[in-house]
Design a protein around this motif. Sequence first.
Motif, short mmCIF file in Angstrom:
data_model
loop_
_atom_site.label_atom_id
_atom_site.label_comp_id
_atom_site.label_asym_id
_atom_site.label_seq_id
_atom_site.Cartn_x
_atom_site.Cartn_y
_atom_site.Cartn_z
N THR A 31 40.23 39.10 32.86
CA THR A 31 39.15 38.65 33.74
C THR A 31 37.81 39.25 33.37
O THR A 31 36.77 38.59 33.47
CB THR A 31 39.49 38.99 35.21
OG1 THR A 31 40.75 38.42 35.53
CG2 THR A 31 38.45 38.46 36.17
N THR A 32 37.83 40.50 32.96
CA THR A 32 36.57 41.19 32.69
C THR A 32 36.14 41.13 31.22
O THR A 32 35.01 41.47 30.90
CB THR A 32 36.66 42.67 33.12
OG1 THR A 32 37.73 43.30 32.43
CG2 THR A 32 36.86 42.78 34.62
N HIS A 37 30.25 41.96 32.54
CA HIS A 37 30.28 43.02 33.55
C HIS A 37 29.90 44.35 32.91
O HIS A 37 30.26 44.63 31.78
CB HIS A 37 31.69 43.16 34.16
CG HIS A 37 32.13 41.95 34.93
ND1 HIS A 37 31.53 41.54 36.09
CD2 HIS A 37 33.12 41.07 34.69
CE1 HIS A 37 32.13 40.46 36.54
NE2 HIS A 37 33.10 40.15 35.70
N MET A 113 37.70 46.59 41.44
CA MET A 113 36.61 46.27 42.37
C MET A 113 35.27 46.60 41.74
O MET A 113 34.32 45.82 41.84
CB MET A 113 36.77 47.05 43.68
CG MET A 113 35.63 46.82 44.66
SD MET A 113 35.74 47.84 46.12
CE MET A 113 37.04 47.00 46.98
N ARG A 114 35.19 47.74 41.08
CA ARG A 114 33.94 48.15 40.43
C ARG A 114 33.50 47.12 39.39
O ARG A 114 32.32 46.81 39.26
CB ARG A 114 34.14 49.53 39.81
CG ARG A 114 33.15 50.01 38.78
CD ARG A 114 31.71 50.00 39.22
NE ARG A 114 30.86 50.37 38.12
CZ ARG A 114 30.46 49.52 37.17
NH1 ARG A 114 30.84 48.28 37.16
NH2 ARG A 114 29.66 49.95 36.21
N LEU A 116 34.69 43.76 39.09
CA LEU A 116 34.62 42.38 39.57
C LEU A 116 33.72 42.18 40.79
O LEU A 116 33.17 41.10 40.97
CB LEU A 116 36.03 41.88 39.89
CG LEU A 116 37.00 41.86 38.71
CD1 LEU A 116 38.41 41.55 39.18
CD2 LEU A 116 36.53 40.85 37.66
N ARG A 117 33.59 43.20 41.60
CA ARG A 117 32.77 43.11 42.82
C ARG A 117 31.91 44.37 42.92
O ARG A 117 32.07 45.19 43.83
CB ARG A 117 33.66 42.98 44.06
CG ARG A 117 34.63 41.81 44.06
CD ARG A 117 33.97 40.48 44.07
NE ARG A 117 33.15 40.34 45.26
CZ ARG A 117 32.55 39.22 45.61
NH1 ARG A 117 32.67 38.16 44.86
NH2 ARG A 117 31.81 39.17 46.68
N PRO A 118 30.97 44.55 41.99
CA PRO A 118 30.21 45.81 41.93
C PRO A 118 29.42 46.13 43.19
O PRO A 118 29.31 47.29 43.57
CB PRO A 118 29.30 45.65 40.72
CG PRO A 118 29.34 44.21 40.34
CD PRO A 118 30.59 43.63 40.93
N LYS A 119 28.88 45.13 43.87
CA LYS A 119 28.12 45.42 45.10
C LYS A 119 29.02 45.99 46.18
O LYS A 119 28.65 46.93 46.87
CB LYS A 119 27.40 44.17 45.58
CG LYS A 119 26.21 43.78 44.72
CD LYS A 119 25.37 42.75 45.41
CE LYS A 119 24.23 42.27 44.56
NZ LYS A 119 23.20 43.26 44.35
N GLU A 120 30.20 45.41 46.33
CA GLU A 120 31.15 45.92 47.32
C GLU A 120 31.63 47.31 46.93
O GLU A 120 31.80 48.18 47.78
CB GLU A 120 32.33 44.96 47.48
CG GLU A 120 31.99 43.65 48.16
CD GLU A 120 31.36 42.60 47.25
OE1 GLU A 120 31.06 42.89 46.06
OE2 GLU A 120 31.14 41.47 47.73
N ALA A 121 31.84 47.52 45.64
CA ALA A 121 32.28 48.83 45.15
C ALA A 121 31.23 49.90 45.43
O ALA A 121 31.58 51.06 45.64
CB ALA A 121 32.61 48.76 43.66
N GLN A 122 29.95 49.51 45.45
CA GLN A 122 28.90 50.48 45.74
C GLN A 122 28.98 50.99 47.17
O GLN A 122 28.37 52.01 47.50
CB GLN A 122 27.52 49.86 45.48
CG GLN A 122 27.22 49.70 44.01
CD GLN A 122 25.86 49.04 43.78
OE1 GLN A 122 25.23 48.52 44.68
NE2 GLN A 122 25.42 49.09 42.53
#
Length: 177
Positions: A31-32, A37, A113-114, A116-122
Amino acid sequence: MDPVSQTPTKPIDYAALSAGYGALLSALLLTTRDSGHDPVRPVELPVLGLATFSLAKLVAKEKVDSWVREPFLEERPDGERRPKGRRLRYAVGELLSCTRCVGTWSAMGLIGMRLLRPKEAQVVVPLLATAAINDWLQSGFTALCGTADVAQKEAGAPPREAGAHEVAEAIRFSRDR
C-alpha cells in the motif's frame, strides 16, 4: 510460556498468527510502496516506541480493554491469566497476555497509521506516547514513595501526614503577618 507440546495447540496455530502478521505487513508494504508517503524518520522512533508501549499495555493488561481479551483469556481474581480453549483460540490468548507480543502488532498498526493516515497519527501517536510517559512517571513516583516509607519506618520516624508541610507553612505564614 509453556512449550507447544504442553499446550492445547499445534505449530500450525502459531503459523497462522505469523502468516496473519506477515499478510498485514505485506499489505502495508504494498500500500505504501511508491505512494509518495513520507517515510518514518529515525527521529520519530522514540515517540512511536512510547506509543507502542502504551497501546500494548492497554490491550494486554488494562481493565478497560478486558473485553478484547475476554474471548481468549480467563482472568482470575488473583491476577493470574490463562488462555482459554484450544488451538488458535489458545494461541491468541497467549499473544494477548504478552505485552511484548501485542507490542509487535501495535507497532505495525501505529506505523501503518503514520504512513497511511499521517494527520490522524499526529494526534494518536503523541497521545499514546504521553500516556506512556505518565505511566512511567506514576510508577517512578510510587516506587520513590515506597522507598521513602520504608526508610522512614527503619529510622523509627513517625509517618508524615498528607499535606502536613502545607499546613505548617500556612500556620507560619499567618503568624508572620
